[in-house]
Motif scaffolding. Sequence first.
Motif, short mmCIF file in Angstrom:
data_model
loop_
_atom_site.label_atom_id
_atom_site.label_comp_id
_atom_site.label_asym_id
_atom_site.label_seq_id
_atom_site.Cartn_x
_atom_site.Cartn_y
_atom_site.Cartn_z
N TRP A 1 44.45 43.29 42.47
CA TRP A 1 43.30 43.41 41.29
C TRP A 1 42.29 42.12 41.64
O TRP A 1 41.03 42.51 41.56
CB TRP A 1 44.19 43.39 39.99
CG TRP A 1 43.07 43.02 38.85
CD1 TRP A 1 42.26 44.05 38.41
CD2 TRP A 1 42.57 41.89 38.34
NE1 TRP A 1 41.39 43.44 37.43
CE2 TRP A 1 41.75 42.06 37.24
CE3 TRP A 1 43.42 40.51 38.18
CZ2 TRP A 1 41.29 41.20 36.38
CZ3 TRP A 1 42.72 39.47 37.47
CH2 TRP A 1 41.72 40.06 36.72
N GLN B 1 46.54 49.96 40.32
CA GLN B 1 47.01 49.21 41.66
C GLN B 1 48.31 49.87 42.24
O GLN B 1 48.66 49.51 43.32
CB GLN B 1 47.22 47.83 41.49
CG GLN B 1 45.93 47.02 41.28
CD GLN B 1 44.78 47.17 42.20
OE1 GLN B 1 45.01 47.35 43.27
NE2 GLN B 1 43.57 47.28 41.71
N ALA C 1 44.06 47.94 34.63
CA ALA C 1 43.74 47.70 35.94
C ALA C 1 44.87 47.73 36.87
O ALA C 1 44.76 48.21 38.00
CB ALA C 1 42.77 46.67 35.72
#
Length: 150
Positions: free
Chosen positions: A47, A149, A145
């Motif tokens: 990230w 991933q 977020a």
Amino acid sequence: MSAPVPAPAPRDPDRRFRGAAGPAPYDPRAVQGAPAAPICPHRVARWACGEGLRAGDAVALLVRDLGQAEGIRLGLTRIGIRVACLDGNRRGAALADSLALSGAGLAIVDTALSDAYAGVMGRLATYPAVWWNGPGADFASLDFALAEQA
């Protein structure tokens, strides 16, 4: 002949929250509810690279859960990012000074500590970008977020 053993006093589950000094100080072990989900350091590293962070950049952590803070810190230091762990018990000018001294370009803040972070407003010349950690974040949510991933 032995004396009878007295019966134990009934347990008072709220005992730790009462007393002459008022409510007990914050104890992370006493927080009710489900424990926070573990954070994978590898996902944090991916990230951070996707966000454009590079070795030598600084990130400030204002995260209450030590397990999550350690997962985030490990992921960021894996790619050479300097991490400043800020004290969530500080408020106002003290927290602003810590944030300014960290030189962070990005801050990861628990949603539960949003009031502490709001106390920093108006005290710094420049502010780092903020990503929110935990439930209740409408935008810039680290949880969402990191889930992307996977």
